[in-house]
Design an enzyme around this catalytic site. Structure first.
Site, PDB file in Angstrom:
ATOM      1  N   GLN A  97       0.842  -1.191   0.000  1.00 40.69           N
ATOM      2  CA  GLN A  97       0.000   0.000   0.000  1.00 40.69           C
ATOM      3  C   GLN A  97       0.882   1.249   0.000  1.00 40.69           C
ATOM      4  O   GLN A  97       1.691   1.457   0.913  1.00 40.69           O
ATOM      5  CB  GLN A  97      -0.928   0.044   1.210  1.00 40.69           C
ATOM      6  CG  GLN A  97      -1.935   1.200   1.092  1.00 40.69           C
ATOM      7  CD  GLN A  97      -2.764   1.400   2.346  1.00 40.69           C
ATOM      8  OE1 GLN A  97      -2.236   1.813   3.368  1.00 40.69           O
ATOM      9  NE2 GLN A  97      -4.051   1.114   2.255  1.00 40.69           N
ATOM     10  N   HIS A 174      -3.488   4.397  -1.648  1.00 38.21           N
ATOM     11  CA  HIS A 174      -4.341   4.655  -0.480  1.00 38.21           C
ATOM     12  C   HIS A 174      -5.151   5.928  -0.727  1.00 38.21           C
ATOM     13  O   HIS A 174      -4.653   7.045  -0.581  1.00 38.21           O
ATOM     14  CB  HIS A 174      -3.467   4.810   0.759  1.00 38.21           C
ATOM     15  CG  HIS A 174      -4.225   4.664   2.058  1.00 38.21           C
ATOM     16  ND1 HIS A 174      -5.602   4.676   2.133  1.00 38.21           N
ATOM     17  CD2 HIS A 174      -3.788   4.493   3.339  1.00 38.21           C
ATOM     18  CE1 HIS A 174      -5.974   4.516   3.393  1.00 38.21           C
ATOM     19  NE2 HIS A 174      -4.896   4.406   4.145  1.00 38.21           N
ATOM     20  N   ALA A 176      -8.024   6.624   0.981  1.00 39.47           N
ATOM     21  CA  ALA A 176      -8.979   6.699   2.090  1.00 39.47           C
ATOM     22  C   ALA A 176      -8.302   7.271   3.335  1.00 39.47           C
ATOM     23  O   ALA A 176      -7.197   7.809   3.271  1.00 39.47           O
ATOM     24  CB  ALA A 176      -9.552   5.309   2.370  1.00 39.47           C
ATOM     25  N   TYR A 179      -6.088  10.761   3.903  1.00 38.11           N
ATOM     26  CA  TYR A 179      -4.746  11.041   3.409  1.00 38.11           C
ATOM     27  C   TYR A 179      -4.817  11.768   2.061  1.00 38.11           C
ATOM     28  O   TYR A 179      -5.877  12.188   1.634  1.00 38.11           O
ATOM     29  CB  TYR A 179      -3.929   9.754   3.366  1.00 38.11           C
ATOM     30  CG  TYR A 179      -3.794   9.124   4.737  1.00 38.11           C
ATOM     31  CD1 TYR A 179      -3.478   9.899   5.852  1.00 38.11           C
ATOM     32  CD2 TYR A 179      -4.031   7.773   4.944  1.00 38.11           C
ATOM     33  CE1 TYR A 179      -3.378   9.333   7.118  1.00 38.11           C
ATOM     34  CE2 TYR A 179      -3.935   7.197   6.208  1.00 38.11           C
ATOM     35  CZ  TYR A 179      -3.605   7.992   7.289  1.00 38.11           C
ATOM     36  OH  TYR A 179      -3.520   7.448   8.545  1.00 38.11           O
ATOM     37  N   GLY A 313      -8.668  -6.778   9.292  1.00 41.03           N
ATOM     38  CA  GLY A 313      -7.550  -6.042   9.835  1.00 41.03           C
ATOM     39  C   GLY A 313      -7.124  -6.591  11.175  1.00 41.03           C
ATOM     40  O   GLY A 313      -6.259  -7.455  11.274  1.00 41.03           O
ATOM     41  N   ARG A 314      -7.743  -6.096  12.246  1.00 36.99           N
ATOM     42  CA  ARG A 314      -7.296  -6.467  13.581  1.00 36.99           C
ATOM     43  C   ARG A 314      -7.503  -7.950  13.894  1.00 36.99           C
ATOM     44  O   ARG A 314      -6.813  -8.510  14.736  1.00 36.99           O
ATOM     45  CB  ARG A 314      -7.966  -5.564  14.616  1.00 36.99           C
ATOM     46  CG  ARG A 314      -7.440  -4.140  14.504  1.00 36.99           C
ATOM     47  CD  ARG A 314      -8.081  -3.165  15.458  1.00 36.99           C
ATOM     48  NE  ARG A 314      -7.506  -1.834  15.256  1.00 36.99           N
ATOM     49  CZ  ARG A 314      -7.885  -0.743  15.906  1.00 36.99           C
ATOM     50  NH1 ARG A 314      -8.833  -0.830  16.814  1.00 36.99           N
ATOM     51  NH2 ARG A 314      -7.307   0.413  15.662  1.00 36.99           N
TER      52      ARG A 314
END
Length: 360
Positions: A97, A174, A176, A179, A313-314
């Site tokens: 990414q 990226h 989103a 940024y 993700g987590r």
């Protein structure tokens, strides 16, 4: 058998399953260099068919956070080679990414000679962590000139080439989390009156220029992009719902024409079903759905028609063997939020795997 555990093939993507490890900043890149600890971390999680790395700076100006990796120096490219090798050893694919933080950052996190930049000089509210002085207000950005925007595009293109030379299968832009790309999309942060501001098409120009030029350099089948419609992360004020819909349908249509490998949709805020349907109609490639999924809701999403792949993700952070746990209907470890961004292996490479837990 669960659909998410079956192979997936579309266009240039050939994956052993429908599982994606989502990009997550982990702040273990001391001196902004990928390292052996990071290679171990990603290698542990090669149960995913596709892994997407943490946000990686394509340029020195993009290093808004402490200890995030870059991919603009020979030393960084060499460090990433061991990460790609570790993932490929697990028969998985990996995209890097590329994350330009734009106005989200602090000058203390930037190397000498770098500067915080954005579509305008409007600073972000709130604070950001620095290793030098703890929490600090975001620094004021310098508004990019047209020449500066072209330099950002050139830097992303070279970063993509660097990623491929390090052994990666592709890159994700990226767009989103507040940024740089999303800063250009948002009219409250982007009041420009040149070709990169004003209309929806102009504010989307940076995203499409980056996708087009990167695709020309490494191949469209090696380029993905992440979006999060309606998100207000990174101090982005909400704007008109119809304009949001117009923005992301336009992006989906144009990215379909470029032929990028995938759109990665992160649900950071509720997205109306009508917009998801319009994106699906406009884009014929792979769509990854991410954020807030459980194994059960992810399996349902794969069967609902919008998502082709599902990202965790987590859950992958705390469960290196997530694919096995899903297959066995085993309970999941909970993430240790206190160690999300701390240096070292604790809360990074020391989460227990199912085989060890069963042995105990």
């Amino acid at each position: 058998m669960k659909k998410m555990l079956t192979p997936y093939r579309h266009g240039g993507l050939a994956l052993k399953n429908h599982l994606v490890m989502a990009p997550m900043t982990r702040s273990r890149a001391t001196n902004n260099l990928p390292n052996a600890l990071m290679a171990e971390y990603y290698g542990q999680r090669a149960g995913a068919g596709l892994l997407i790395t943490e946000g990686t700076a394509p340029l020195p100006d993009a290093l808004g956070y402490p200890r995030i990796p870059g991919v603009f120096s020979p030393e960084q490219v060499a460090g990433w080679q061991q990460v790609a090798a570790a993932v490929h050893a697990g028969n998985s694919r990996i995209f890097m990414q590329l994350m330009h933080t734009g106005r989200i950052g602090h000058v203390d996190n930037l190397p000498a000679g770098a500067r915080l930049v954005g579509p305008s000089d409007i600073p972000a509210a709130g604070q950001i962590f620095t290793d030098t002085a703890g929490m600090q207000d975001h620094s004021a950005p310098v508004a990019l000139t047209t020449e500066g925007i072209l330099a950002v595009i050139k830097g992303h293109v070279q970063a993509a080439r660097n990623a491929i030379s390090a052994g990666f299968d592709g890159v994700e832009l990226h767009g989103a989390n507040g940024y740089l790309i999303e800063q250009f999309l948002n009219p409250h942060v982007n009041p420009r009156t040149d070709a990169y501001g004003g209309s929806v098409k102009n504010r989307a120009r940076l995203a499409l220029d980056l996708a087009r030029e990167t695709a020309a350099a490494i191949g469209p089948e090696k380029v993905g992009i992440r979006f999060s419609p309606f998100s207000t992360l990174g101090d982005l004020a909400a704007y008109d719902e119809d304009e949001v819909q117009e923005t992301y349908v336009y992006l989906a249509r144009e990215l379909d024409r470029i032929g990028v490998a995938y759109l990665h949709i992160g649900v950071n805020a509720p997205i109306p079903p009508a917009l998801l349907a319009a994106i699906r109609d406009a884009y014929r490639g792979t769509i990854i759905l991410c954020n807030g999924l459980t194994p059960e809701t992810a399996e349902a999403a794969l069967n609902d028609g919008f998502a082709d792949l599902v990202a965790f993700g987590r859950s992958f952070l705390a469960n290196p063997d997530l694919a096995l746990r899903i297959e066995e209907d085993a309970p999941l470890n909970a993430p240790d939020y206190a160690t999300l961004y701390t240096p070292g292996p604790v809360g990074y490479t020391d989460y227990p795997v199912l085989a060890a837990a069963l042995a105990r």
